[in-house]
Design an enzyme around this catalytic site. Structure first.
Site, PDB file in Angstrom:
ATOM      1  N   ASP A  10       0.849  -1.193   0.000  1.00 28.43           N
ATOM      2  CA  ASP A  10       0.000   0.000   0.000  1.00 28.43           C
ATOM      3  C   ASP A  10       0.885   1.243   0.000  1.00 28.43           C
ATOM      4  O   ASP A  10       1.891   1.310   0.715  1.00 28.43           O
ATOM      5  CB  ASP A  10      -0.909   0.007   1.241  1.00 28.43           C
ATOM      6  N   ILE A  11       0.514   2.222  -0.801  1.00 28.58           N
ATOM      7  CA  ILE A  11       1.331   3.426  -0.957  1.00 28.58           C
ATOM      8  C   ILE A  11       1.312   4.290   0.319  1.00 28.58           C
ATOM      9  O   ILE A  11       2.247   5.062   0.551  1.00 28.58           O
ATOM     10  CB  ILE A  11       0.863   4.215  -2.212  1.00 28.58           C
ATOM     11  N   GLN A  69     -14.574   2.628   1.213  1.00 26.24           N
ATOM     12  CA  GLN A  69     -13.810   2.185   0.040  1.00 26.24           C
ATOM     13  C   GLN A  69     -13.513   3.371  -0.875  1.00 26.24           C
ATOM     14  O   GLN A  69     -14.419   4.116  -1.248  1.00 26.24           O
ATOM     15  CB  GLN A  69     -14.596   1.121  -0.732  1.00 26.24           C
ATOM     16  N   HIS A  84     -10.303  -5.199  -3.027  1.00 28.33           N
ATOM     17  CA  HIS A  84      -8.944  -5.500  -2.548  1.00 28.33           C
ATOM     18  C   HIS A  84      -8.994  -5.866  -1.076  1.00 28.33           C
ATOM     19  O   HIS A  84      -9.799  -5.345  -0.311  1.00 28.33           O
ATOM     20  CB  HIS A  84      -8.005  -4.313  -2.776  1.00 28.33           C
ATOM     21  N   LEU A  85      -8.094  -6.759  -0.720  1.00 28.01           N
ATOM     22  CA  LEU A  85      -7.969  -7.225   0.660  1.00 28.01           C
ATOM     23  C   LEU A  85      -6.754  -6.545   1.286  1.00 28.01           C
ATOM     24  O   LEU A  85      -5.628  -6.710   0.807  1.00 28.01           O
ATOM     25  CB  LEU A  85      -7.794  -8.744   0.655  1.00 28.01           C
ATOM     26  N   HIS A  86      -6.997  -5.742   2.332  1.00 28.54           N
ATOM     27  CA  HIS A  86      -5.892  -5.146   3.074  1.00 28.54           C
ATOM     28  C   HIS A  86      -5.308  -6.201   4.006  1.00 28.54           C
ATOM     29  O   HIS A  86      -6.046  -6.879   4.730  1.00 28.54           O
ATOM     30  CB  HIS A  86      -6.388  -3.982   3.950  1.00 28.54           C
TER      31      HIS A  86
HETATM   32  P1  AMP Z   1      -9.709   1.511   0.259  1.00 29.72           P
HETATM   33  O1  AMP Z   1      -9.967   2.722   1.078  1.00 29.72           O
HETATM   34  O2  AMP Z   1     -10.060   0.242   0.960  1.00 29.72           O
HETATM   35  O3  AMP Z   1     -10.327   1.635  -1.114  1.00 29.72           O
HETATM   36  O4  AMP Z   1      -8.138   1.416   0.105  1.00 29.72           O
HETATM   37  C1  AMP Z   1      -7.437   1.901  -0.989  1.00 29.72           C
HETATM   38  C2  AMP Z   1      -5.994   1.791  -0.632  1.00 29.72           C
HETATM   39  O5  AMP Z   1      -5.223   1.928  -1.813  1.00 29.72           O
HETATM   40  C3  AMP Z   1      -5.506   2.881   0.335  1.00 29.72           C
HETATM   41  O6  AMP Z   1      -4.974   2.250   1.507  1.00 29.72           O
HETATM   42  C4  AMP Z   1      -4.441   3.620  -0.474  1.00 29.72           C
HETATM   43  O7  AMP Z   1      -3.342   4.021   0.319  1.00 29.72           O
HETATM   44  C5  AMP Z   1      -4.041   2.587  -1.499  1.00 29.72           C
HETATM   45  N1  AMP Z   1      -3.515   3.125  -2.741  1.00 29.72           N
HETATM   46  C6  AMP Z   1      -4.020   4.135  -3.488  1.00 29.72           C
HETATM   47  N2  AMP Z   1      -3.286   4.318  -4.595  1.00 29.72           N
HETATM   48  C7  AMP Z   1      -2.287   3.405  -4.561  1.00 29.72           C
HETATM   49  C8  AMP Z   1      -1.187   3.088  -5.417  1.00 29.72           C
HETATM   50  N3  AMP Z   1      -0.970   3.761  -6.567  1.00 29.72           N
HETATM   51  N4  AMP Z   1      -0.351   2.092  -5.052  1.00 29.72           N
HETATM   52  C9  AMP Z   1      -0.559   1.414  -3.912  1.00 29.72           C
HETATM   53  N5  AMP Z   1      -1.583   1.649  -3.055  1.00 29.72           N
HETATM   54  C10 AMP Z   1      -2.436   2.640  -3.373  1.00 29.72           C
END
Ligand code: AMP
Ligand code: ZN
Length: 116
Positions: free
Chosen positions: A33-34, A96, A102-104
């Protein structure tokens, strides 16, 4: 395989946007995760586009099960051997932000930041 050309995680799966990938097979991709919310914070995503868990049906049980079964292996191999948390945010009220299921996977030595 269904993909969405405007979707961030479909673009990452296609290699069009860089990510710190840790795992890939025919069905799944995992990357860091970024904005990590824990010492280890991976995102495990199906390569096909499905917007959220709200769109899943019985037809999705096989790959959803495989995704959950893959999680412990990834966390063992990437710093989460001491335990980890799994989370799927679903829809606006679920917080979201990226509309590709996606699975965190959150782990690593505690203490974590806020919300850990
Ligand atoms: P959600 O809130 O469950 O939709 O989580 C989206 C996740 O994606 C967040 O934790 C962001 O930090 C992560 N994210 C967004 N853009 C990127 C990216 N380019 N590379 C990796 N993670 C990302
Ligand atoms: Zn997508």
């Amino acid at each position: 395989m269904h993909t969405d050309p405007n979707c961030l995680f479909c673009k990452i799966a296609a290699g069009q946007i860089p990510a710190r990938k840790v795992y890939e097979d025919e069905r799944f991709l995992a990357f860091h995760d970024i904005h990590p919310a824990a010492p280890v914070h991976l995102l495990l995503v199906p390569k096909h586009h499905i917007a959220s868990l709200a769109d899943a049906t019985e037809a999705d049980t096989d790959w959803l099960g495989a995704m959950m079964a893959l999680a412990p292996r990834l966390m063992r191999e990437h710093g989460g051997a001491g335990g980890f948390k799994t989370q799927i945010n679903t829809g606006p009220d679920g917080g979201q932000e990226v509309m590709h299921l996606h699975l965190h996977l959150l782990g690593g030595p505690r203490p974590w930041g806020k919300g850990g």
